[in-house]
Design an enzyme around this catalytic site. Structure first.
Site, mmCIF file in Angstrom:
data_model
loop_
_atom_site.group_PDB
_atom_site.id
_atom_site.type_symbol
_atom_site.label_atom_id
_atom_site.label_comp_id
_atom_site.label_asym_id
_atom_site.label_seq_id
_atom_site.Cartn_x
_atom_site.Cartn_y
_atom_site.Cartn_z
ATOM 1 N N ALA A 98 0.823 -1.210 0.000
ATOM 2 C CA ALA A 98 0.000 0.000 0.000
ATOM 3 C C ALA A 98 0.856 1.258 0.000
ATOM 4 C CB ALA A 98 -0.912 -0.005 1.221
ATOM 5 N N GLY B 297 1.721 2.052 -5.415
ATOM 6 C CA GLY B 297 2.483 2.672 -6.513
ATOM 7 C C GLY B 297 3.336 1.641 -7.242
ATOM 8 N N LYS B 298 4.005 0.800 -6.465
ATOM 9 C CA LYS B 298 4.930 -0.138 -7.112
ATOM 10 C C LYS B 298 4.170 -1.349 -7.653
ATOM 11 C CE LYS B 298 8.622 1.638 -4.251
ATOM 12 N NZ LYS B 298 7.805 2.214 -3.171
ATOM 13 N N ASP C 127 -0.738 -6.082 2.218
ATOM 14 C CA ASP C 127 -0.415 -5.030 3.191
ATOM 15 C C ASP C 127 -1.164 -5.352 4.471
ATOM 16 O OD1 ASP C 127 1.021 -2.086 2.774
ATOM 17 O OD2 ASP C 127 -0.281 -2.203 4.533
ATOM 18 N N ASP D 79 9.268 -3.901 -0.122
ATOM 19 C CA ASP D 79 9.450 -2.452 0.089
ATOM 20 C C ASP D 79 9.056 -2.186 1.541
ATOM 21 O OD1 ASP D 79 9.751 0.247 -0.434
ATOM 22 O OD2 ASP D 79 7.754 0.487 -1.271
ATOM 23 N N CYS E 203 12.954 3.458 1.714
ATOM 24 C CA CYS E 203 13.173 4.886 1.437
ATOM 25 C C CYS E 203 13.871 5.489 2.654
ATOM 26 C CB CYS E 203 11.868 5.606 1.107
ATOM 27 S SG CYS E 203 10.576 5.437 2.348
HETATM 28 C C1 LIG Z 1 7.024 1.791 2.341
HETATM 29 S S1 LIG Z 1 5.326 1.462 2.477
HETATM 30 C C2 LIG Z 1 4.991 0.656 0.955
HETATM 31 C C3 LIG Z 1 4.802 1.572 -0.244
HETATM 32 C C4 LIG Z 1 4.332 0.823 -1.465
HETATM 33 N N1 LIG Z 1 5.226 -0.268 -1.801
HETATM 34 C C5 LIG Z 1 4.169 1.714 -2.685
HETATM 35 O O1 LIG Z 1 5.075 1.789 -3.504
HETATM 36 O O2 LIG Z 1 3.108 2.341 -2.819
HETATM 37 C C6 LIG Z 1 5.320 0.124 3.609
HETATM 38 C C7 LIG Z 1 3.992 -0.562 3.761
HETATM 39 O O3 LIG Z 1 4.215 -1.758 4.509
HETATM 40 C C8 LIG Z 1 3.057 -2.037 5.243
HETATM 41 N N2 LIG Z 1 3.475 -2.997 6.261
HETATM 42 C C9 LIG Z 1 4.175 -2.779 7.394
HETATM 43 N N3 LIG Z 1 4.420 -3.927 8.028
HETATM 44 C C10 LIG Z 1 3.878 -4.916 7.272
HETATM 45 C C11 LIG Z 1 3.787 -6.325 7.408
HETATM 46 N N4 LIG Z 1 4.338 -6.966 8.441
HETATM 47 N N5 LIG Z 1 3.136 -7.009 6.451
HETATM 48 C C12 LIG Z 1 2.583 -6.376 5.392
HETATM 49 N N6 LIG Z 1 2.615 -5.044 5.238
HETATM 50 C C13 LIG Z 1 3.268 -4.330 6.152
HETATM 51 C C14 LIG Z 1 2.598 -0.694 5.731
HETATM 52 O O4 LIG Z 1 1.213 -0.699 6.038
HETATM 53 C C15 LIG Z 1 2.921 0.194 4.514
HETATM 54 O O5 LIG Z 1 1.788 0.341 3.705
#
Ligand SMILES: C[S@@+](CC[C@H](N)C(=O)[O-])C[C@H]1O[C@@H](n2cnc3c(N)ncnc32)[C@H](O)[C@@H]1O
Length: 433
Positions: free
Chosen positions: A253, A256-257, A275, A320, A373
């Site tokens: 979430a 984007g990717k 997510d 990510d 990031c």
């Molecule tokens: C850096 S953001 C991802 C951005 C996304 N890849 C994009 O490009 O739009 C990290 C995401 O990891 C999710 N997240 C955190 N811990 C997680 C877990 N254990 N399992 C799955 N998702 C997780 C968060 O809710 C967040 O949306």
């Protein structure tokens, strides 16, 4: 005062108070924008982002001007004065208007007993001008711990890095290769009177000379382009995608990717986007819908593979991970207030845990791209190094790319005031048995 009855400054002060209490601007600004008139929304946004960006410098000045801190219930007035100082020091607003309207906003916040103090502090600030910064935290407007950590991690680059974090980020687009070539879309932008150039490293990126509302972008609603930083776009280029692959985007979430993966390769067998956040996952679906793409969405803790995995291995995984987001501070200046030094060790342990879990669902012969990031080696290079000592069969691939710094385990981009955000990428492969 807006026709909805809310002073923009008073609303901005309450937003900053929420950020101080742990909410991100992404969470607390949208509802606040509804409290002011439509034509005041850009101003509210600029005040909130600007005051967060310069918080540590402005706060050093304000604290020096206050004989003693305000009582906790009056803390919102502290934020109100920071907003005013932001305007006095860093905006073109006339000083008398800032002073008068801030005193009015103090009343609007139901703090009439503090109007004298506000008036006195701001008059002194106007009369005496900006004081010298007492330390590097104020000078670079970052929390002390972050300045020290960056100085330690990047002895040659820390000042440039901190300055880059304080610059306005450009607006960058990713062209949907299924609809337009990059050159075709650049022509569309020229025809629409929008000045833009191709990004240096991302093959489908376009950087706008100045930001525009997305509804001014040709064919935006039809999925011709998405807003995505160049560094984020580079993740997909490392995945070596090919038709028939089963792909996992493990922390997806707002998607984007996930969308970039689907756009860049047709004929993938399946893309699974996970997510853990029930609030954020619907954003993935919205983005997929606009771009007319299809993925399997799963709300789960990706690390808990028993909860969601159907035992079909993935040929490609994008991981990510959640991180300190210290590479994207210029887009999210509230990170300076939200992040604590004590967050980094727990984040690193989550990151390593996710990487180990994703390794289990990667097919032999498959590839995993780890991305953050962040600009802290603790979340980047050192995670990969720790993983490799535990997973001796994992093969580290050196991406053959002209961008980023070689960190032995991956490539690091530092935020560039002219272009991309800060990001780290590592490419790991699982050998065939
Ligand atoms: C850096 S953001 C991802 C951005 C996304 N890849 C994009 O490009 O739009 C990290 C995401 O990891 C999710 N997240 C955190 N811990 C997680 C877990 N254990 N399992 C799955 N998702 C997780 C968060 O809710 C967040 O949306």
């Amino acid at each position: 005062m807006s026709d909805r009855g809310q002073s923009v400054r008073a609303v901005a002060a309450r937003v900053l108070q929420s950020v101080e209490n742990g909410q991100s601007l992404t969470q607390c600004l949208p509802p606040a924008l509804n409290e002011v008139a439509d034509n005041e929304r850009p101003q509210l946004q600029a005040l909130c982002y600007g005051t967060c960006r310069w918080f540590h410098r402005l706060d050093a000045e304000l604290q020096a001007r206050l004989k003693k801190p305000l009582r906790k219930p009056d803390r919102v007035v502290h934020h109100l004065m920071l907003v005013a100082l932001f305007q006095l020091r860093l905006s073109q607003q006339a000083n008398y208007a800032v002073l008068n309207e801030t005193v009015e906003a103090c009343r609007a916040l139901d703090k009439p007993h503090l109007t004298g103090l506000v008036n006195g502090v701001l008059r002194a600030a106007e009369r005496e001008g900006e004081p010298a910064c007492p330390d590097d935290s104020a000078r670079f407007s970052h929390p002390h711990w972050m300045v020290e950590k960056l100085r330690h991690n990047w002895p040659q680059d820390w000042q440039a890095l901190l300055d880059a974090n304080n610059a306005q980020a450009p607006m960058t687009l990713r062209v949907n290769a299924r609809r337009f070539s990059r050159n075709e879309y650049l022509q569309q932008l020229t025809d629409a009177g929008i000045e833009a150039t191709a990004t240096r490293f991302a093959p489908l990126g376009i950087q706008l000379a100045s930001p525009v509302a997305v509804d001014r972008l040709p064919w935006f609603a039809d999925g011709a382009v998405s807003v995505q930083d160049e560094a984020a776009q580079l993740c997909t280029t490392l995945m070596d995608l090919a038709p028939g692959q089963r792909v996992l985007d493990a922390c997806a979430a707002p998607g984007g990717k996930t969308c970039a993966i689907l756009e860049s390769c047709s004929g993938l067998e399946e893309v699974v986007a996970i997510d853990e956040s029930a609030d954020r996952l619907p954003r993935v679906q919205e983005n997929l819908d606009r771009l007319e793409l299809v993925a399997t969405l799963v709300q789960a803790d990706a690390a808990d593979i028993d909860q969601w995995w159907d035992r079909q291995p993935f040929d490609r995984i994008l991981l990510d991970v959640p991180c300190s987001a210290t590479g994207v501070i210029r887009r999210h200046p509230d990170i300076k207030l939200l992040r604590r030094e004590s967050d980094v060790v727990p984040l690193a342990s989550i990151q390593l845990g996710l990487l180990k879990a994703m390794w289990q669902v990667l097919a032999p012969g498959g590839r995993l791209v780890y991305a953050t990031c962040s600009v802290f080696p603790q979340e980047n290079h050192r995670i990969i190094r720790r993983f490799l000592t535990q997973q001796e069969h994992a093969v580290l691939r050196e991406p053959d790319v002209p961008w980023g710094r070689d960190m032995e385990t991956g490539r690091q981009l530092l935020p560039d005031p002219e272009s991309h955000d800060g990001f780290f990428y590592a490419v790991l492969e699982k050998p065939e048995p």
